[in-house]
Design an enzyme around this catalytic site. Structure first.
Site, PDB file in Angstrom:
ATOM      1  N   ASN A   7      35.214  12.992 -47.412  1.00  0.00           N
ATOM      2  CA  ASN A   7      34.846  14.214 -48.124  1.00  0.00           C
ATOM      3  C   ASN A   7      36.048  14.657 -48.963  1.00  0.00           C
ATOM      4  O   ASN A   7      37.016  15.195 -48.432  1.00  0.00           O
ATOM      5  CB  ASN A   7      34.474  15.287 -47.082  1.00  0.00           C
ATOM      6  CG  ASN A   7      34.044  16.596 -47.720  1.00  0.00           C
ATOM      7  OD1 ASN A   7      34.150  16.778 -48.927  1.00  0.00           O
ATOM      8  ND2 ASN A   7      33.580  17.520 -46.887  1.00  0.00           N
ATOM      9  N   ARG A  87      30.598  12.330 -49.101  1.00  0.00           N
ATOM     10  CA  ARG A  87      29.932  13.585 -49.446  1.00  0.00           C
ATOM     11  C   ARG A  87      30.071  13.778 -50.952  1.00  0.00           C
ATOM     12  O   ARG A  87      31.178  13.754 -51.495  1.00  0.00           O
ATOM     13  CB  ARG A  87      30.596  14.754 -48.728  1.00  0.00           C
ATOM     14  CG  ARG A  87      29.988  16.039 -49.155  1.00  0.00           C
ATOM     15  CD  ARG A  87      30.639  17.235 -48.571  1.00  0.00           C
ATOM     16  NE  ARG A  87      30.027  18.399 -49.160  1.00  0.00           N
ATOM     17  CZ  ARG A  87      30.699  19.424 -49.636  1.00  0.00           C
ATOM     18  NH1 ARG A  87      32.008  19.449 -49.568  1.00  0.00           N
ATOM     19  NH2 ARG A  87      30.061  20.447 -50.166  1.00  0.00           N
ATOM     20  N   HIS A 174      24.895  22.679 -49.852  1.00  0.00           N
ATOM     21  CA  HIS A 174      24.917  22.657 -48.379  1.00  0.00           C
ATOM     22  C   HIS A 174      23.679  21.955 -47.812  1.00  0.00           C
ATOM     23  O   HIS A 174      23.290  22.199 -46.667  1.00  0.00           O
ATOM     24  CB  HIS A 174      24.942  24.087 -47.774  1.00  0.00           C
ATOM     25  CG  HIS A 174      26.131  24.910 -48.129  1.00  0.00           C
ATOM     26  ND1 HIS A 174      26.026  26.240 -48.495  1.00  0.00           N
ATOM     27  CD2 HIS A 174      27.439  24.614 -48.179  1.00  0.00           C
ATOM     28  CE1 HIS A 174      27.235  26.718 -48.747  1.00  0.00           C
ATOM     29  NE2 HIS A 174      28.114  25.747 -48.574  1.00  0.00           N
ATOM     30  N   ARG A 235      33.241  34.771 -53.560  1.00  0.00           N
ATOM     31  CA  ARG A 235      32.281  34.617 -54.665  1.00  0.00           C
ATOM     32  C   ARG A 235      31.293  35.781 -54.659  1.00  0.00           C
ATOM     33  O   ARG A 235      30.862  36.220 -53.592  1.00  0.00           O
ATOM     34  CB  ARG A 235      31.489  33.314 -54.515  1.00  0.00           C
ATOM     35  CG  ARG A 235      32.305  32.070 -54.788  1.00  0.00           C
ATOM     36  CD  ARG A 235      31.515  30.809 -54.498  1.00  0.00           C
ATOM     37  NE  ARG A 235      32.204  29.976 -53.524  1.00  0.00           N
ATOM     38  CZ  ARG A 235      31.673  28.928 -52.924  1.00  0.00           C
ATOM     39  NH1 ARG A 235      30.421  28.584 -53.156  1.00  0.00           N
ATOM     40  NH2 ARG A 235      32.371  28.236 -52.058  1.00  0.00           N
ATOM     41  N   GLU A 379      28.201  18.318 -40.509  1.00  0.00           N
ATOM     42  CA  GLU A 379      27.946  17.666 -41.790  1.00  0.00           C
ATOM     43  C   GLU A 379      28.454  16.226 -41.797  1.00  0.00           C
ATOM     44  O   GLU A 379      27.775  15.330 -42.304  1.00  0.00           O
ATOM     45  CB  GLU A 379      28.582  18.474 -42.930  1.00  0.00           C
ATOM     46  CG  GLU A 379      27.775  19.736 -43.224  1.00  0.00           C
ATOM     47  CD  GLU A 379      28.487  20.705 -44.141  1.00  0.00           C
ATOM     48  OE1 GLU A 379      29.499  21.289 -43.711  1.00  0.00           O
ATOM     49  OE2 GLU A 379      28.047  20.885 -45.271  1.00  0.00           O
TER      50      GLU A 379
END
Ligand code: AMP
Length: 407
Positions: A7, A87, A174, A235, A379
């Site tokens: 990743n 990923r 996600h 964010r 993940e």
């Protein structure tokens, strides 16, 4: 079978080497490209001495990872690794599933243009292909799980050519996490996923929700980019789009500055003025800091609104599933979110909610019409599983299930 999961973030490399279900090795390199990078790693769950050295780019980071796998005695040769799963944040409009890496993935021009901040994903792919040219490599896209979202949900009401010419639409992110927790959640509930309507809440530094009908995603809160949706660490999530040109004019900001403002200086950090880390903000809110309290209220409210909307479009919800840093570890935030959902029949069991920290657990009250679960996301594990599935499909002649999405 040894599967390496890679990743690559903009200045980081995270990896896990799986042998079946077991994590043989895992590592994290941060501050790549800086004067000193930090490298921490585990072998069979035991921490090795951290390294601090200059790692100029992702290619060098991949080399360093491989050197350590060899010197730590995890593998004897790079060829011991049977497959690599990467990923990849953005699959663009063409990938509805994970895919074997070949020219089609490496030259995925649209996705690379749409996600300039995720070029590192491709740098990691190139470095691994160069180092292990004979080893099959699979791209697992964050956007793939959301490709079942129908046009009415993914289309923005801009002039139509922006969809056709520039591929501007909702993609969602996600996806690997939403898919994993939806599947695990169904198992925890003891019911087949095809009979369930779920709302999955991935609440971490970046946060998104997904409406999952019978195992298929029908809507999600992030959009063309991971800036849309609920309030996040730094964010802003959804705001009135007219605010952007207005503040650019008022504060004389250029495009880069306004992007920085919305991505790095807003959300919980911008509202509270304290931190993007919710733990700090909760602490200050308890100490009567009113801006911290407001930040928590705005965050919970933005999530409640999405849950209400998804409950409506799903035609009823069987379960809410909380995951990621906040979802897994903050009983306080779960309580705040669920407190506003009594109207649709959500009732937490306070004692179960308190106990559920980083473990799989059902946390609703017996009388709750909607069940509530906490499922720690995995993940990396999911990327390894997806990699295995794609390889198996290739071996059995099925090939990766890659569909071209009709635009
Ligand atoms: P993630 O992006 O999934 O790694 O989540 C990271 C975020 O989870 C952190 O920035 C924190 O805001 C949040 N977090 C982690 N642990 C807790 C906790 N115990 N209580 C509240 N928030 C937490």
């Amino acid at each position: 079978m040894l599967i390496l999961v890679v990743n690559c973030g903009s200045s980081s490399l995270k990896y896990t080497l799986f042998q079946g279900e077991k994590e043989r090795a895992a590592g994290l390199m941060e501050k790549l490209g800086g004067p000193v990078s930090d490298y921490t790693r585990l072998v069979d769950g035991i921490g090795k001495d951290p390294l601090r050295l200059a790692v100029p780019n992702h290619e060098q980071a991949i080399h360093l990872m491989m050197d350590c796998l060899l010197t730590d005695g995890v593998i004897r040769d790079a060829r011991d690794i049977n497959a690599v799963g990467h990923r990849v944040a953005h699959g663009g409009p063409d990938f509805t599933d994970a895919a074997l890496i070949g020219e089609r993935v490496r030259n995925n021009r649209i996705a690379r243009e749409l996600a300039p901040l995720h070029q590192a994903n491709y740098e990691g792919i190139e470095a691994c292909v160069k180092m292990m040219p004979a080893t099959p490599q699979v791209a697992v896209f964050d956007t793939a799980f959301h490709q079942t979202i129908p046009p009415k949900a993914y289309t923005y009401a801009l002039p139509y050519r922006f969809l056709t010419e520039h591929k501007i639409r909702k993609y969602g992110f996600h996806g690997t996490s939403h898919k994993y927790v939806a599947e695990r959640g169904a198992r925890l509930l003891g019911r087949p996923i095809r009979k369930l309507n779920l709302i999955t809440l991935h609440l971490g530094n970046g946060s998104s929700l997904a409406a999952v009908r019978r195992g298929q995603c029908v809507d999600t809160s992030m959009g063309l980019t991971p800036l849309a949706g609920v309030v996040m660490g730094s964010r802003c999530g959804d705001i009135d789009p007219a605010i952007v040109p207005y503040i650019m004019g008022r504060e004389n900001l250029d495009v880069k500055q306004v992007e920085q403002l919305m991505n790095k200086e807003s959300g919980i950090l911008g509202l509270s003025g304290i931190s993007n880390d919710l733990r700090e903000v909760i602490k200050q809110a308890k100490a009567s800091n009113t801006r911290a309290q407001l930040a928590l209220e705005v965050l919970a409210y933005s999530i409640q609104k999405y849950i209400g909307a998804y409950h409506a479009i799903l035609g009823g919800t069987d379960a809410l599933i909380f995951t990621a840093g906040i979802g897994e570890k903050s009983p306080e935030m779960r309580k705040n979110i669920c407190a506003g959902l009594a109207g649709i029949g959500v009732k937490l069991d306070p004692s179960k909610n308190r106990k559920a920290v980083a473990c799989e657990m059902l946390i609703h009250d017996k009388k709750s019409r909607i069940k509530v679960a906490v499922i720690p996301t995995r993940e990396e594990y999911m990327i390894a599983q997806e990699t295995k599935r794609i390889l198996k499909a290739r071996q059995t002649g099925g090939g990766a299930r890659i569909k071209k999405v009709d635009k």
